[in-house]
Design an enzyme around this catalytic site. Structure first.
Site, short mmCIF file in Angstrom:
data_model
loop_
_atom_site.label_atom_id
_atom_site.label_comp_id
_atom_site.label_asym_id
_atom_site.label_seq_id
_atom_site.Cartn_x
_atom_site.Cartn_y
_atom_site.Cartn_z
N CYS A 1 -6.38 -2.64 7.40
CA CYS A 1 -7.46 -1.65 7.38
C CYS A 1 -8.69 -2.09 6.60
O CYS A 1 -9.80 -1.58 6.84
CB CYS A 1 -6.94 -0.32 6.84
N CYS B 1 0.83 -1.21 0.00
CA CYS B 1 0.00 0.00 0.00
C CYS B 1 0.86 1.26 0.00
O CYS B 1 0.59 2.22 -0.73
CB CYS B 1 -0.93 0.00 1.21
#
Length: 344
Positions: A189, A92
């Site tokens: 997340c 990410c």
């Protein structure tokens, strides 16, 4: 110099923003949506926007859910489908925060992108940039930034690189930020349930029962799918035996879960592929300190480059549960040399 500050609403990004504003920089905030936000995240976004408006700081909100799905979530799922255990946060940072988000920030007129990571960059006399550990070694996040290119590092700003976490929390409290920051989470997340349930619900992985086999070849039970396991795992094997069983490897070709004693987890070496060399690729074997997962300390090893983006690591002492799919990060002192994916 105009700086875009990536804000999540957490204490680290908010303190970073306040520090840059206090230092007199021309800043704006940028917040991205992944498509996996909880309802409380959306509610907090309004509070965040109100706070920034009070500070007269512009906030841009961008929807990058499509890129996040293809570059992070799909990578996560496909890794498990191959019997590997990925680290989506590393990917990410390289492909989303300092990839898609960085490009969007630059198009908005920013010269740099700042985040709340505990890490440092250093510009060399030749103009190249190094990635270094943050001074708070307990919180250091250089591991998560290890797949960034030198070009990405050249426009990265890490205001907390020389801060201790306790001092950041103290600053937030002193400056009235504690009431607006979101609680920190150590979880991935985009997953709000058990990993196996998320993987099955994705539709890309199906339950595929198979045999649980000891390293000596004895079948001792059945598993419900290799996606429920990772190397070093003990929980969930549920097979009685003369000693506790640990997952030694996932045998994808036969759908077998191979288990053994804790000592069976020890490895003297491992292969690393898809290496990102931040500094120049070494042309001969060299000594490094390597972290084979984020929560593991760096250990001495000898690195043998084999191809352009591949190498073999020989550990000075055997390491436990070296896990395919995880990221191995190479250090020379406090400097990150490079990082790559641990191979099967």
């Amino acid at each position: 110099m105009k700086i875009a500050v990536a804000v999540s609403g957490g204490v680290d990004s908010m303190v970073s923003l306040h520090l840059l504003k206090a230092a007199g920089h021309d800043i704006f905030a940028i917040h991205f949506l992944t498509g996996y936000e909880k309802s409380e995240n959306i509610s907090h976004l309004k509070l965040l926007a109100s706070h920034l408006k009070h500070l007269k700081i512009e906030m841009i909100t961008v929807d990058i859910s499509q890129a996040f799905q293809s570059k992070v979530v799909d990578y996560f799922i496909s890794s498990y489908a191959k019997g590997q255990t990925p680290n989506p946060c590393v990917i990410c940072n390289a492909k989303i925060k300092f990839g898609v988000l960085r490009e969007l920030a630059l198009k908005q007129g920013a010269d740099c992108l700042a985040t709340g990571h505990y890490a440092q960059t250093e510009k060399q006399s030749d103009g190249n940039y190094l990635l270094k550990r943050g001074i708070d070694l307990k919180k250091d996040q250089s591991y998560f930034l290890s797949m960034l290119s030198e070009k990405q590092l050249s426009t990265a700003v890490f205001p907390l690189g020389k801060w201790l976490k306790k001092d950041v929390v103290g600053y937030a409290s002193k400056n009235g930020l504690s009431s607006i920051v979101q609680p920190e989470s150590q979880e991935v997340c985009f997953i709000h349930e058990r990993y196996p349930d998320f993987l099955i619900r994705s539709g890309c992985i199906k339950r595929s029962p198979g045999s649980i086999v000891t390293v000596s070849g004895q079948i001792i039970g059945q598993h419900n799918g290799l996606h429920e396991f990772t190397v070093g795992q003990r929980r969930g094997i549920n097979c009685p035996g003369p000693y506790p069983y640990y997952v030694v490897r996932l045998e994808q070709s036969t759908n077998k879960l191979i288990v053994g004693k804790k000592s069976d987890l020890l490895s003297e070496n491992c292969q690393v592929c898809d290496i990102n060399w931040i500094k120049e690729r070494p042309d001969k074997p060299c000594l490094v300190d390597v972290r084979i997962r984020y929560k593991s300390p760096a250990v001495p090893a000898e690195l043998y480059p084999t191809h352009t983006n591949q190498a073999t690591l020989y550990f000075n002492s055997q390491q436990s549960a070296v896990t395919p799919g995880q990221i191995a990060v190479f250090y020379n002192g406090d400097v990150v040399i490079g990082a790559g994916r641990i191979g099967v």
